[in-house]
Design an enzyme around this catalytic site. Sequence first.
Site, PDB file in Angstrom:
ATOM      1  N   ASP A   1      39.309  32.516  33.461  1.00  0.00           N
ATOM      2  CA  ASP A   1      37.938  32.563  34.298  1.00  0.00           C
ATOM      3  C   ASP A   1      37.879  33.150  33.915  1.00  0.00           C
ATOM      4  OD1 ASP A   1      39.370  35.074  35.067  1.00  0.00           O
ATOM      5  OD2 ASP A   1      39.683  35.343  36.991  1.00  0.00           O
TER       6      ASP A   1
ATOM      7  N   ASN B   1      41.180  42.239  46.676  1.00  0.00           N
ATOM      8  CA  ASN B   1      40.906  41.269  48.020  1.00  0.00           C
ATOM      9  C   ASN B   1      42.003  40.408  48.200  1.00  0.00           C
ATOM     10  OD1 ASN B   1      40.661  39.924  45.647  1.00  0.00           O
ATOM     11  ND2 ASN B   1      38.354  39.280  46.775  1.00  0.00           N
TER      12      ASN B   1
ATOM     13  N   HIS C   1      42.791  38.266  45.728  1.00  0.00           N
ATOM     14  CA  HIS C   1      42.473  36.881  44.810  1.00  0.00           C
ATOM     15  C   HIS C   1      43.057  36.740  43.699  1.00  0.00           C
ATOM     16  CE1 HIS C   1      39.158  39.375  42.049  1.00  0.00           C
ATOM     17  NE2 HIS C   1      40.497  39.119  41.592  1.00  0.00           N
TER      18      HIS C   1
ATOM     19  N   GLU D   1      39.263  33.415  45.463  1.00  0.00           N
ATOM     20  CA  GLU D   1      38.290  34.181  46.240  1.00  0.00           C
ATOM     21  C   GLU D   1      39.158  33.861  48.081  1.00  0.00           C
ATOM     22  OE1 GLU D   1      37.664  36.909  45.310  1.00  0.00           O
ATOM     23  OE2 GLU D   1      35.789  37.305  44.533  1.00  0.00           O
TER      24      GLU D   1
HETATM   25  P1  PGA Z   1      42.479  44.456  37.736  1.00  0.00           P
HETATM   26  O1  PGA Z   1      42.321  42.646  38.141  1.00  0.00           O
HETATM   27  O2  PGA Z   1      43.418  44.403  36.680  1.00  0.00           O
HETATM   28  O3  PGA Z   1      40.823  44.997  37.409  1.00  0.00           O
HETATM   29  O4  PGA Z   1      43.012  45.389  38.868  1.00  0.00           O
HETATM   30  C1  PGA Z   1      42.792  42.256  39.108  1.00  0.00           C
HETATM   31  C2  PGA Z   1      42.205  41.012  39.543  1.00  0.00           C
HETATM   32  O5  PGA Z   1      40.513  40.392  39.970  1.00  0.00           O
HETATM   33  O6  PGA Z   1      42.377  39.843  39.556  1.00  0.00           O
END
Ligand code: PGA
Length: 243
Positions: free
Chosen positions: A67, A136, A138, A143
């Site tokens: 992304d 959350n 995702h 999302e």
């Molecule tokens: P993080 O993010 O590794 O910074 O916890 C993971 C994500 O949002 O997929």
Amino acid sequence: MKLIKASDYDELSKIAALLIKEELDNKPALNLGLATGGTPIGTYEELIRLNGEGQIDFSLVKTFNLDEYAGLDAKHPSSYSYYMDNLLFKHINIKKENTHIPSGDAADLQEECRAYDELIESMGGIDLQILGIGTNGHIAFNEPADRLSIGTSVVDLTPSTIMDNSRYFDSIDLVPTTAISMGIGSILKAKKIILLISGQSKRNVLKKLMEIDYLSSQLPASFLLLHDNVILVADMEALGEAI
Ligand code: PGA
């Protein structure tokens, strides 16, 4: 989903790097899907170390990132392009032209999404995808929502993701509210997936993921249950268990 328990973040990073090394040993021209965020940083440090010691070679590897924020160009210090260059690419023997990240500042974002799926397909698909997970649930920037995209698309970020990611920006108001993200279908097309989950802040979502036995668009990571080659590497802080 096969679970590998790591005692801590360092061990998780070493395990993930060795799993990637194993794939590279079997297929030097690996198509490697990469993630950003805090979780894979230790894995990338390990890959840099192994590459420096001559134990792994990236000269034939092609990478595809999950992304990118909409509206940020590749030189923006909070863009995922900048992150990848600084935390991995410039330290290993990968050819820059073999690294692929959607352009967040493309004039036509929809066209950028379509072209990104086509590019991955035309290069033979992703062999190994590295994934993190949001608090959350995702995966990439898919999302929780009523509908999840199949292919790469422009997505709206939820307030919780904007909050989680505000640590990478000078102020929360500067976090983009939209992004380009590979879709759930794009992710599931990868031949193998390594999902990394670390830290206490992920304990809740990891528990949900381990307990759920149905698909829920409100827990996008639940779609990984459809894939038969997912390795989940989680550390004890995330698992909430003593060693
Ligand atoms: P993080 O993010 O590794 O910074 O916890 C993971 C994500 O949002 O997929």
